[in-house]
Design a protein around this motif. Sequence first.
Motif, PDB file in Angstrom:
ATOM      1  N   LYS A   7      -1.725  10.240  -1.329  1.00  9.29           N
ATOM      2  CA  LYS A   7      -2.344  11.390  -1.348  1.00  9.29           C
ATOM      3  C   LYS A   7      -3.608  11.290  -0.434  1.00  9.29           C
ATOM      4  CE  LYS A   7      -0.676  12.372  -6.115  1.00  9.29           C
ATOM      5  NZ  LYS A   7      -1.172  12.655  -7.419  1.00  9.29           N
ATOM      6  N   ALA A   8      -4.324  10.461  -0.651  1.00 13.76           N
ATOM      7  CA  ALA A   8      -5.611  10.229   0.288  1.00 13.76           C
ATOM      8  C   ALA A   8      -5.314  10.312   1.864  1.00 13.76           C
ATOM      9  CB  ALA A   8      -6.140   8.950   0.241  1.00 13.76           C
ATOM     10  N   LEU A   9      -4.140   9.799   2.226  1.00 16.41           N
ATOM     11  CA  LEU A   9      -3.541   9.827   3.604  1.00 16.41           C
ATOM     12  C   LEU A   9      -3.210  11.260   4.079  1.00 16.41           C
ATOM     13  CD1 LEU A   9      -2.745   8.289   6.226  1.00 16.41           C
ATOM     14  CD2 LEU A   9      -0.363   8.239   5.332  1.00 16.41           C
ATOM     15  N   VAL A  10      -2.621  11.962   3.248  1.00 16.00           N
ATOM     16  CA  VAL A  10      -2.531  13.414   3.555  1.00 16.00           C
ATOM     17  C   VAL A  10      -3.688  14.383   3.588  1.00 16.00           C
ATOM     18  CG1 VAL A  10      -1.391  15.442   2.844  1.00 16.00           C
ATOM     19  CG2 VAL A  10      -0.276  13.452   2.444  1.00 16.00           C
ATOM     20  N   LYS A  11      -4.771  13.512   2.714  1.00 18.14           N
ATOM     21  CA  LYS A  11      -5.952  14.445   2.578  1.00 18.14           C
ATOM     22  C   LYS A  11      -6.754  14.316   4.143  1.00 18.14           C
ATOM     23  CE  LYS A  11      -6.713  14.936  -2.130  1.00 18.14           C
ATOM     24  NZ  LYS A  11      -7.571  14.560  -3.328  1.00 18.14           N
ATOM     25  N   VAL A  12      -6.776  13.048   4.631  1.00 20.79           N
ATOM     26  CA  VAL A  12      -7.452  12.530   5.804  1.00 20.79           C
ATOM     27  C   VAL A  12      -6.997  12.992   7.190  1.00 20.79           C
ATOM     28  CG1 VAL A  12      -8.896  11.020   4.367  1.00 20.79           C
ATOM     29  CG2 VAL A  12      -6.968  10.128   5.711  1.00 20.79           C
ATOM     30  N   SER A  13      -5.746  12.966   7.011  1.00 24.86           N
ATOM     31  CA  SER A  13      -4.893  13.150   8.377  1.00 24.86           C
ATOM     32  C   SER A  13      -4.230  14.291   8.243  1.00 24.86           C
ATOM     33  CB  SER A  13      -4.113  11.814   8.322  1.00 24.86           C
ATOM     34  OG  SER A  13      -3.327  11.835   9.702  1.00 24.86           O
ATOM     35  N   PRO A  14      -4.444  15.189   9.245  1.00 25.76           N
ATOM     36  CA  PRO A  14      -3.775  16.490   9.483  1.00 25.76           C
ATOM     37  C   PRO A  14      -2.296  16.265   9.944  1.00 25.76           C
ATOM     38  CG  PRO A  14      -5.786  16.847  10.610  1.00 25.76           C
ATOM     39  CD  PRO A  14      -5.709  15.169  10.252  1.00 25.76           C
ATOM     40  N   ILE A  41      -7.535   6.287  10.538  1.00 27.81           N
ATOM     41  CA  ILE A  41      -7.402   6.487   8.949  1.00 27.81           C
ATOM     42  C   ILE A  41      -8.253   5.737   8.220  1.00 27.81           C
ATOM     43  CG2 ILE A  41      -5.540   6.382   7.217  1.00 27.81           C
ATOM     44  CD1 ILE A  41      -3.399   7.138   9.337  1.00 27.81           C
ATOM     45  N   ALA A  42      -8.393   4.298   8.566  1.00 23.45           N
ATOM     46  CA  ALA A  42      -9.278   3.385   7.854  1.00 23.45           C
ATOM     47  C   ALA A  42     -10.521   3.752   7.748  1.00 23.45           C
ATOM     48  CB  ALA A  42      -8.868   2.131   8.365  1.00 23.45           C
ATOM     49  N   HIS A  43     -10.982   4.360   8.753  1.00 19.25           N
ATOM     50  CA  HIS A  43     -12.492   4.653   8.541  1.00 19.25           C
ATOM     51  C   HIS A  43     -12.647   5.735   7.862  1.00 19.25           C
ATOM     52  CE1 HIS A  43     -13.944   2.152  11.800  1.00 19.25           C
ATOM     53  NE2 HIS A  43     -13.270   2.564  12.787  1.00 19.25           N
ATOM     54  N   ALA A  44     -11.614   6.983   7.812  1.00 21.87           N
ATOM     55  CA  ALA A  44     -11.550   8.071   6.960  1.00 21.87           C
ATOM     56  C   ALA A  44     -11.656   7.647   5.269  1.00 21.87           C
ATOM     57  CB  ALA A  44     -10.343   9.036   7.377  1.00 21.87           C
ATOM     58  N   PHE A  45     -10.843   6.679   5.039  1.00 23.95           N
ATOM     59  CA  PHE A  45     -10.637   5.992   3.783  1.00 23.95           C
ATOM     60  C   PHE A  45     -11.888   5.517   3.532  1.00 23.95           C
ATOM     61  CE2 PHE A  45      -5.946   5.130   2.857  1.00 23.95           C
ATOM     62  CZ  PHE A  45      -5.564   6.272   3.053  1.00 23.95           C
ATOM     63  N   ALA A  99      -0.499  13.549   9.039  1.00 26.25           N
ATOM     64  CA  ALA A  99       0.160  13.290   7.478  1.00 26.25           C
ATOM     65  C   ALA A  99       0.553  14.395   6.982  1.00 26.25           C
ATOM     66  CB  ALA A  99      -0.854  12.050   6.835  1.00 26.25           C
ATOM     67  N   LEU A 100      -0.569  15.391   6.684  1.00 27.23           N
ATOM     68  CA  LEU A 100      -0.091  16.720   5.888  1.00 27.23           C
ATOM     69  C   LEU A 100       1.082  17.327   6.570  1.00 27.23           C
ATOM     70  CD1 LEU A 100      -1.086  18.532   3.697  1.00 27.23           C
ATOM     71  CD2 LEU A 100      -2.668  19.437   5.573  1.00 27.23           C
ATOM     72  N   LEU A 101       1.184  17.620   7.657  1.00 22.76           N
ATOM     73  CA  LEU A 101       2.122  18.041   8.541  1.00 22.76           C
ATOM     74  C   LEU A 101       3.553  17.331   8.128  1.00 22.76           C
ATOM     75  CD1 LEU A 101       3.176  20.333  10.155  1.00 22.76           C
ATOM     76  CD2 LEU A 101       2.958  18.863  12.192  1.00 22.76           C
ATOM     77  N   LYS A 102       3.469  16.101   8.308  1.00 17.52           N
ATOM     78  CA  LYS A 102       4.748  15.344   8.060  1.00 17.52           C
ATOM     79  C   LYS A 102       5.172  15.166   6.389  1.00 17.52           C
ATOM     80  CE  LYS A 102       5.614  14.383  12.475  1.00 17.52           C
ATOM     81  NZ  LYS A 102       6.785  14.856  13.156  1.00 17.52           N
ATOM     82  N   LEU A 103       4.105  14.789   5.603  1.00 12.97           N
ATOM     83  CA  LEU A 103       4.385  14.260   4.262  1.00 12.97           C
ATOM     84  C   LEU A 103       3.911  15.369   3.315  1.00 12.97           C
ATOM     85  CD1 LEU A 103       3.177  10.587   4.901  1.00 12.97           C
ATOM     86  CD2 LEU A 103       5.258  11.470   5.037  1.00 12.97           C
ATOM     87  N   GLY A 104       3.128  16.390   3.546  1.00 12.94           N
ATOM     88  CA  GLY A 104       2.717  17.169   2.645  1.00 12.94           C
ATOM     89  C   GLY A 104       3.972  17.818   1.409  1.00 12.94           C
ATOM     90  N   ASN A 105       4.969  17.804   1.821  1.00  8.87           N
ATOM     91  CA  ASN A 105       5.827  18.460   0.846  1.00  8.87           C
ATOM     92  C   ASN A 105       6.435  17.519   0.018  1.00  8.87           C
ATOM     93  OD1 ASN A 105       7.294  17.303   2.741  1.00  8.87           O
ATOM     94  ND2 ASN A 105       9.075  18.967   3.041  1.00  8.87           N
ATOM     95  N   ILE A 106       6.218  16.109   0.111  1.00 13.73           N
ATOM     96  CA  ILE A 106       6.932  15.076  -0.542  1.00 13.73           C
ATOM     97  C   ILE A 106       6.298  14.446  -1.844  1.00 13.73           C
ATOM     98  CG2 ILE A 106       8.186  14.436   1.453  1.00 13.73           C
ATOM     99  CD1 ILE A 106       6.458  11.774   1.193  1.00 13.73           C
TER     100      ILE A 106
END
Length: 253
Positions: free
Chosen positions: A236-243, A217-221, A245-252
């Motif tokens: 928001k950035a975490l959700v963009k770079v981590s599939p 995640i740090a490298h992607a940031f 995170a998108l699965l777990k947090l995309g709806n919040i």
Amino acid sequence: MGKDIDIHAKIVIAADGPESRIGRWAGLECNTEFKYMESCIQFEMAGVNMENNRDIALFFGSVAPGGYVWIFPKGDDIANVGLAILQHKATKPAIEYLDDFIAKCPATKNAQAVELNVGGDPVGGMPKKMYDDNILVCGDAAGQVNPLTGGGIISGMTGGMYAGQVAAEAIKEGDHSKKFLKKYDKITRDDLSHEIDKYKKVQEYMLTLSDEEFDNIAHAFQDVNFEKISTTELVKALVKVSPKALLKLGNIL
């Protein structure tokens, strides 16, 4: 000075920190569950050798289980160096994690501690009830803390503002009952609950990550351009770079 003094008040605002003693004296359940109480320790250090003493440094993962390490520069070679951990995720006391980090980190290994601060940080959210006859509870005493960052200055001041406003109204109306003071509980939850609940879910997700996943995640940031720095923008950035995170947090968000 050796004398007992009785102090009487129409309304008490309990802002006495985690595990509010005043709130508990009034019969409110202000205890934080063990698993939600972060153990925090911080040194002010001299001789810190940072590449840029205008940068804040944060370290996540096994270096501070359930929390993170921070280096907050204060000018020249002075910095606050500390960490918070969730004890049920840890295998040793917070001080040992901090000593280990300081000894290994290039910026701190030759620095000297000049001040020590310790304390608890309640990251489990607000209690079921923050009021009763003649009493309101706010700040850390009422769990008004961001569960993800452990920060509580803004939210605590917000709770304190509402407590002051409602207390003033109650004094003016001559009604100090829990029925009247319940208004504080409602407006505070309306303002703070959504953010606290949202970051609680992010915290729970972060607790599932390994050191390798944090590194990825740090490298992607590094390729993310932030228009502004805030907890929401980072998530928001975490959700963009981590599939994951998108699965777990995309709806919040």
